[in-house]
Scaffold this active site. Structure first.
Site, short mmCIF file in Angstrom:
data_model
loop_
_atom_site.label_atom_id
_atom_site.label_comp_id
_atom_site.label_asym_id
_atom_site.label_seq_id
_atom_site.Cartn_x
_atom_site.Cartn_y
_atom_site.Cartn_z
N ASN A 7 -2.88 36.03 18.15
CA ASN A 7 -3.43 36.72 17.00
C ASN A 7 -4.11 35.65 16.15
O ASN A 7 -3.45 34.82 15.53
CB ASN A 7 -2.33 37.43 16.20
CG ASN A 7 -2.86 38.14 14.96
OD1 ASN A 7 -3.77 37.66 14.30
ND2 ASN A 7 -2.27 39.27 14.63
N GLU A 34 -6.63 40.74 16.00
CA GLU A 34 -7.14 40.56 14.63
C GLU A 34 -8.39 39.67 14.61
O GLU A 34 -8.48 38.73 13.82
CB GLU A 34 -6.06 40.02 13.69
CG GLU A 34 -5.06 41.08 13.24
CD GLU A 34 -4.36 40.73 11.94
OE1 GLU A 34 -4.83 41.19 10.89
OE2 GLU A 34 -3.35 40.01 12.00
N ASP A 145 0.10 41.07 19.91
CA ASP A 145 0.92 41.04 18.70
C ASP A 145 1.59 42.40 18.61
O ASP A 145 0.96 43.39 18.26
CB ASP A 145 0.04 40.76 17.48
CG ASP A 145 0.81 40.82 16.17
OD1 ASP A 145 2.04 41.06 16.20
OD2 ASP A 145 0.19 40.64 15.11
N ASN A 147 4.13 43.14 16.63
CA ASN A 147 4.72 43.40 15.31
C ASN A 147 6.14 43.97 15.45
O ASN A 147 6.57 44.82 14.67
CB ASN A 147 3.83 44.33 14.48
CG ASN A 147 2.78 43.56 13.70
OD1 ASN A 147 3.08 42.58 13.03
ND2 ASN A 147 1.53 44.01 13.80
N ASP A 216 5.00 38.08 18.96
CA ASP A 216 3.90 38.05 19.95
C ASP A 216 4.53 37.90 21.33
O ASP A 216 5.32 36.97 21.56
CB ASP A 216 2.96 36.89 19.65
CG ASP A 216 2.41 36.96 18.24
OD1 ASP A 216 1.34 37.57 18.06
OD2 ASP A 216 3.07 36.42 17.31
N ASP A 245 -1.75 32.56 11.06
CA ASP A 245 -0.30 32.55 10.83
C ASP A 245 0.48 32.79 12.12
O ASP A 245 1.70 32.66 12.15
CB ASP A 245 0.11 33.57 9.75
CG ASP A 245 -0.56 34.93 9.91
OD1 ASP A 245 -1.41 35.10 10.81
OD2 ASP A 245 -0.23 35.84 9.12
N HIS A 246 -0.23 33.11 13.20
CA HIS A 246 0.36 33.21 14.54
C HIS A 246 -0.06 32.02 15.38
O HIS A 246 -1.03 31.33 15.06
CB HIS A 246 -0.13 34.48 15.26
CG HIS A 246 0.23 35.76 14.59
ND1 HIS A 246 1.17 36.63 15.10
CD2 HIS A 246 -0.23 36.34 13.46
CE1 HIS A 246 1.26 37.69 14.32
NE2 HIS A 246 0.42 37.54 13.31
#
Length: 254
Positions: A7, A34, A145, A147, A216, A245-246
């Site tokens: 991501n 994303e 991802d 989530n 992930d 941030d991933h």
């Protein structure tokens, strides 16, 4: 064959990171989430120059998924058939005989939010879609991802996350439904270090303090499980300036 998911939290910002990473790691498949850009803005030319073909399903500002590969990308489909959804969250393709499903599963925001109900409906639709795909494609991998942190060991502080999205019982039940279809969490096929995470909040020095989540994942079908040789989380890109941030999750197949 090396599969990876990442991501990137805006490909417009992170394209140099992606180009450097594929040059160093040379994945056969890289699934991105994303991308946050319309198809007309997607950097096909830059990726082609780097030796990578790509398919992309994107929209302005939000969501967006892509599959990159130096090999032919065939039999491409977008979205979940039968699901009325304007959000660009799924692309599927066949690469070297393996069915690749790249997913950006909704976040859900909070348990009392309409977005959470949307997430559960989306997951239910995805489970049905995967069931059909597995019948046609025994060699299948679901990358993305999710989530969802499937277990407490995938959360830096389970007590602090009680009552929040990403760890709720319905979400984890959906993750278990993937495994009931015959998909396997490739990361857990191997011994891993404790507190292994793929996402860290930008705030509170989350990465430096390892206050992360493992959300992930690369799940593989029975036909691919025996070919799995190694799976790891590459923290290198998270240490870069202006990182996502991933960070990538990588699987090596025989």
């Amino acid at each position: 064959m090396k599969l990876a998911t990442w991501n990137v939290n805006s490909l417009n910002v992170r394209l140099p990171h992606v180009l450097d990473w594929i040059a160093a790691e040379k994945p056969d498949v890289l699934c991105l989430q994303e991308t946050k850009q319309e198809d007309s803005k997607f950097p096909y030319a830059a990726l082609q120059e780097a030796g990578y073909n790509a398919v992309h399903s994107g929209q302005k500002t939000y969501n967006g998924v892509a599959i990159l590969s130096p090999h032919a990308i065939e039999n491409v489909t977008f979205g979940i058939p039968g699901l009325d959804d304007e959000q660009k969250r799924l692309v599927t393709a066949t690469i070297n005989g393996v069915r690749i499903v790249c997913a950006y599963i909704p976040n859900g925001q909070s348990l009392d939010c309409d977005k959470y109900q949307y997430k559960l409906r989306w997951l239910e639709a995805l489970i049905g879609y995967l069931q059909q795909e597995l019948q046609q494609h025994p060699k299948l991998a679901l990358l993305g991802d999710y989530n969802i942190a499937p277990e407490d060991r995938d959360v830096h502080d389970p007590a602090a996350w009680v009552g929040q999205v990403l760890v709720s019982e319905p979400e984890r039940k959906a993750f278990n439904a993937f495994t009931s279809l015959g998909l396997h969490d490739s990361f857990r096929l191997f011994e891993q270090e404790e507190a292994s995470f793929s996402w860290w909040d930008y705030r509170m020095a989350g990465f430096r303090r390892n206050l992360g989540l493992r959300i992930d994942h690369i799940l593989v079908s029975d036909a691919l499980k025996s070919q799995c040789r190694r799976c790891w989380i590459d923290q290198g890109p998270r240490k870069l300036e202006r990182p996502s941030d991933h960070t990538p999750v990588v699987l090596e197949l025989e």
